[in-house]
Structures are given as structure tokens and as C-alpha cells.
Design a protein around this motif. Structure first.
Motif, PDB file in Angstrom:
ATOM      1  N   ARG A   1      18.527 -21.176  31.469  1.00 26.45           N
ATOM      2  CA  ARG A   1      17.291 -21.423  32.423  1.00 26.45           C
ATOM      3  C   ARG A   1      17.184 -23.166  32.189  1.00 26.45           C
ATOM      4  N   LEU A   2      17.397 -23.674  31.148  1.00 26.12           N
ATOM      5  CA  LEU A   2      17.316 -25.126  30.806  1.00 26.12           C
ATOM      6  C   LEU A   2      18.270 -25.832  31.771  1.00 26.12           C
ATOM      7  N   VAL A   3      19.556 -25.296  31.787  1.00 24.16           N
ATOM      8  CA  VAL A   3      20.657 -26.190  32.712  1.00 24.16           C
ATOM      9  C   VAL A   3      20.254 -25.738  34.073  1.00 24.16           C
ATOM     10  N   LYS A   4      19.966 -24.662  34.532  1.00 26.04           N
ATOM     11  CA  LYS A   4      19.541 -24.566  35.892  1.00 26.04           C
ATOM     12  C   LYS A   4      18.319 -25.452  36.242  1.00 26.04           C
ATOM     13  N   GLY A   5      17.592 -25.715  35.164  1.00 25.05           N
ATOM     14  CA  GLY A   5      16.422 -26.572  35.484  1.00 25.05           C
ATOM     15  C   GLY A   5      16.819 -28.035  35.476  1.00 25.05           C
ATOM     16  N   GLY A   6      17.995 -28.368  35.579  1.00 31.39           N
ATOM     17  CA  GLY A   6      18.348 -29.848  35.606  1.00 31.39           C
ATOM     18  C   GLY A   6      18.768 -30.416  34.304  1.00 31.39           C
TER      19      GLY A   6
ATOM     20  N   ARG B   1      29.253 -21.294  26.288  1.00 31.39           N
ATOM     21  CA  ARG B   1      29.863 -22.262  27.110  1.00 31.39           C
ATOM     22  C   ARG B   1      29.680 -21.682  28.614  1.00 31.39           C
ATOM     23  N   ASP B   2      29.324 -20.336  28.776  1.00 29.71           N
ATOM     24  CA  ASP B   2      29.061 -19.573  29.941  1.00 29.71           C
ATOM     25  C   ASP B   2      28.004 -19.783  30.654  1.00 29.71           C
ATOM     26  N   THR B   3      26.985 -20.256  29.711  1.00 26.16           N
ATOM     27  CA  THR B   3      25.597 -20.705  30.181  1.00 26.16           C
ATOM     28  C   THR B   3      25.381 -21.968  30.708  1.00 26.16           C
ATOM     29  N   GLY B   4      26.424 -22.797  30.583  1.00 27.81           N
ATOM     30  CA  GLY B   4      26.609 -24.299  31.195  1.00 27.81           C
ATOM     31  C   GLY B   4      26.315 -25.166  30.032  1.00 27.81           C
ATOM     32  N   VAL B   5      25.964 -24.745  28.902  1.00 28.37           N
ATOM     33  CA  VAL B   5      25.795 -25.538  27.355  1.00 28.37           C
ATOM     34  C   VAL B   5      27.051 -25.966  27.205  1.00 28.37           C
TER      35      VAL B   5
END
Length: 455
Positions: A263-268, A296-300
Motif C-alpha cells: 500500500r505504501l509503495v502504491k501510494g508513491g 521484493r514482490d511488494t515493491g519494497v
């Protein structure tokens, strides 16, 4: 690569050691592998554990330590107390008290007197780094560099296990005056909203990943508010990938945690897990590799850092293999640090020249993708100072140094020189070279200290 890791991690490997079992100084005798050691060895551990914090869990005991190689095993050195961590006179004083069954109150007094000799808060952390909001200090925060604020959530002031060399050991000994901690998410968000120069927040501890996800949400969800758009990056400093990778795989709220990250990654926001790996062995178990894949799959992004410490990783081959392993797993090598001048430094410190040689020899062995590791870096009072090499100028042998970060941003990337000293182990041991009587930043830094300590 991620898919390959997933295949290797069998269900059996992932469900082993899913119940968190921790041992402290009071439970040393309950750790089964220690029963194979001599009574003298176990007593030595008890002596040191009464001064310096000790905490280890079953996963570390069962999965990371080679008990056939005690005491040399690097993970054993990383997590278990060793006699050489205390000065001989301090060791003997505590040993005598334990041998005569002194009262706990006396043992506490002795322990505290020894601890005060060990520089519990190096680099002006208490005096120079604590910010204010509306004229009131915020003791659960540090703001040393313009762009970065450190936040210490109160629920994250322990770790799954303790590193024996940790420069934040004072957080764990029960002395509230030596702790940085805050449970005030509102103060954090308000301070950030008032400081538009801040682009990065580092959530640290202890280890914030000991916290339940619902506590983390209280601090992190607020970062998505439009008033904090200037905060671009959220860093989380953690040793959990070594000490409890189950946090991301089998813990009851592991999926909820990963959803928060996503959610944090998708929030920019750029979210970086600042992982502390001291040895390549820490990345070998199936569960840690599955944890890395899931994060890593979360975009972190996962970045890795560690100090050079004697008995654990003071070997270029260890660092080269560690960096190669990190790149293979999709982790970015970030920092090689110099062991700080605090705690059990006498046992772990490595001369600066040897630390630099280790860095240089290791970096030569890896590809460009692993050469993102900066260092050796000293997180000293004025800032992060990197050792760039040893050179001869006008017939004088000197250390070439530069600021990676500075209390004054104008110091960053400034190269300066210190007299060569083969015995120096920390920045404060170094003296100006080339006929100078002070470093270029000394007057300004002294003025900063005067203001901070007067306050």
C-alpha cells in the motif's frame, strides 16, 4: 531468480521453528547446545551477560550456528557473550560478585558502573540529535542530517536477538535515561509536516519489525497524507531477516504486513528495508530466501549494511561472498561501516587501515552490481566519514577521507586528510595532516557542540 528461490523453499523448511522462543541471561542454562560447553565457558557468558544485553531465539540456535565450531562460529560470536568483551578488571569485578552470590541490587550497581565506561551514546546522540516541536524536545526522534529523520517507536525497542557488537546496546539494559523511544505517531507526523526539507524517514530501534503490524500501521499509514508528500522514502532498519525471517512468511500477521508495504509503495513512497547482514551464512536458510522473495514482490527494495567486526567478518572473502549473495537475491549492497566506539568495541574493533584493506580486497572480487557498497564509513559526531584510501602527499603518508553525510550539508563530498596511524580504530583517533592544526570543519562543529551542550 525469485521463482527459483520459491521452489527451493519446501513447506517443511518454511514451517520449522515458527514458534518464537527467546532466551535471555536468566535462561542461559536452558539453551541445550550450551550444556556441551565447560562450566567455565558458561560462567564466562553469564558474567558478560550481566553487563551487556543478551537475547537469542531458537531459530538462531537451531538454524544459523554451527555448534561443532564453537567458539569460532561467526553467528555464535554475533549473538553470544564472550569474555573478551569486558576489560579484565571489569570482568573480574562482576565475576567475583556472582561467585559470592551478591544481591541483585549490588550486581546492578556494578553493571551500571561498568556500562558507564563503555560510551553508551556515541556521537552526541542525546545532546545534538534530538529535535523539538513547538519548543518541546521529541526524545523518540533524531534529526542529525537535513534530509533524514530517525524515529524510534516505543513498541520496537527490543530485537528478536541482540548483536553482541550493537552500538545501540544501551537501548536494551533497562535504563530509561539511555533510551530513545516514542509512541507518539502524531508528533512524528506533525514534525515532518513542519520540516519540508525532510525527504526520508528511518524507522529504527531496537528493531521495528518486532512490532505487530497494527502498531506499524499507526506510524506508516499517516505517511500517505498529502501534508507529507515531501517525504519520498520510508526506510525500516531491521535485523529481522537474519534473526526472525518468519516475520514475513509464517507469523499470523505476515500477509497483513506485506499488504502494508504494498500500500505504501502504491501510494508513491519508496520503501526500503535496511537489512543488517553481517555474514553470508545469514542468507542461506530457505525461510530467509522466501522472506526476501515475498518482500521484493511488494515493491519494497532491500538494502544491506554491516560493520567490519573482528571474529565475525574481518575477512575480504566473507564480504565478497556476502555481496555476491545479496546481488543474486536481489538485495542492494549499501554500506560497510567501521565498528563504532561503544560497548564491546575492544573485542570487535579493527584498525582503520585493515578495515580499508578488507573493503578494497573484497570490492575487487565482485562485479559492478555489488560495488554499490560504500565505505568503510564511520558514523561519527560530525557526520558519515568515508575512508577513501592511503596516499602520500609532500612526503607525508595520510588517510584520504571524505564526508558522505555531514551535520552541515556543505561538508558533503569534501575531501580532507588525516595523519596515517596504523593503530587508529575510530575517527576520534585521527589527527589533521599536512601541517594543519585542525580539520576544515572543526570550528563549526565545535560551535554546534557548544550550543547543544549548553542547552
Amino acid at each position: 531468480m525469485n521463482q527459483a528461490i520459491k521452489i527451493i523453499a519446501s513447506d517443511e523448511a518454511l514451517t520449522k521453528n515458527t514458534k518464537f522462543q527467546v532466551y535471555t541471561e536468566r535462561q542461559l542454562d536452558k539453551i541445550k547446545p550450551l550444556q556441551k560447553l565447560t562450566e567455565e565457558q558458561r560462567f564466562e557468558m553469564r558474567v558478560v551477560a550481566n553487563v551487556l544485553p543478551f537475547r537469542v531465539n531458537q531459530y538462531v540456535i537451531d538454524e544459523l550456528i554451527d555448534w561443532s565450531d564453537i567458539p569460532n562460529d561467526p553467528i555464535f560470536q554475533l549473538t553470544f557473550p564472550q569474555r573478551g568483551m569486558l576489560y579484565p578488571e571489569d570482568y573480574q569485578r562482576m565475576a567475583d560478585a556472582l561467585q559470592r552470590d551478591a544481591e541483585r541490587s549490588e550486581i546492578s550497581v556494578i553493571a551500571n558502573e561498568i556500562r558507564q565506561k563503555l560510551n553508551p551514546h556515541p556521537a552526541g546522540q542525546q545532546e545534538m540529535n534530538v529535535p523539538t516541536l513547538d519548543g518541546e524536545p521529541l526524545p523518540g526522534m533524531q534529526h542529525k542530517y537535513r534530509e533524514t529523520v530517525l524515529f524510534f517507536p516505543s513498541q520496537g525497542q527490543v530485537c528478536h536477538s541482540y548483536c553482541t557488537f550493537c552500538f545501540r546496546w544501551a537501548q536494551f539494559i533497562g535504563d530509561k535515561e539511555l533510551r530513545f523511544a516514542s509512541n507518539e505517531a502524531g508528533s512524528l507526523h506533525a514534525y515532518l509536516a513542519q520540516n519540508k526539507d525532510v525527504t526520508d524517514v528511518l524507522i529504527t530501534g531496537g528493531d521495528p519489525m518486532v512490532m505487530k503490524t497494527h502498531h506499524l500501521k499507526g506510524y506508516l499509514d499517516g505517511m500517505l497524507h498529502p501534508s507529507l508528500d515531501h517525504v519520498q522514502s520510508i526506510r525500516i532498519g531491521t535485523k529481522s531477516l537474519t534473526f526472525w525471517p518468519q516475520r514475513y512468511v509464517t507469523d499470523p500477521d505476515a500477509d497483513e504486513l506485506l499488504a502494508l508495504f504494498e500500500r505504501l509503495v502504491k501510494g508513491g513512497k519508496h520503501v526500503a528495508l535496511m537489512a543488517h547482514f553481517n555474514h553470508w551464512r545469514e542468507m542461506e536458510t530457505p525461510i530467509v530466501r522466501e522472506a526476501i522473495r515475498r518482500i521484493r514482490d511488494t515493491g519494497v527494495v532491500i538494502r544491506a549494511q554491516a560493520p567490519v567486526v573482528k571474529h565475525i567478518n574481518d575477512d575480504p572473502a566473507v564480504w565478497a561472498r556476502m555481496w555476491d549473495t545479496q546481488v543474486r537475491l536481489g538485495i542492494i549492497p549499501y554500506y560497510m561501516f567501521v565498528e563504532r566506539d561503544t560497548g564491546a568495541k575492544r573485542y570487535f574493533e579493527v584498525p582503520l587501515i585493515r578495515t580499508y584493506e578488507i573493503y578494497r580486497e573484497a570490492i575487487k572480487q565482485v562485479s559492478g552490481l555489488a560495488r554499490t557498497a560504500r565505505g568503510p564509513s564511520m558514523s561519527a559526531g560530525p557526520g558519515k566519514v568515508e575512508i577513501q584510501g592511503v596516499v602520500e602527499i609532500a612526503g607525508e603518508k595520510v588517510f584520504a577521507l571524505r564526508f558522505i553525510q555531514g551535520r552541515n550539508p556543505d561538508w558533503v563530498q569534501r575531501i580532507f586528510f588525516a595523519k596515517y596511524d596504523e593503530n587508529a580504530t575510530w575517527f576520534d583517533d585521527l589527527k589533521p595532516a599536512l601541517g594543519e592544526d585542525k580539520f576544515f570543519f572543526s570550528d563549526e562543529y565545535d560551535a554546534m557542540q557548544a550550543v547543544a551542550y549548553d542547552e
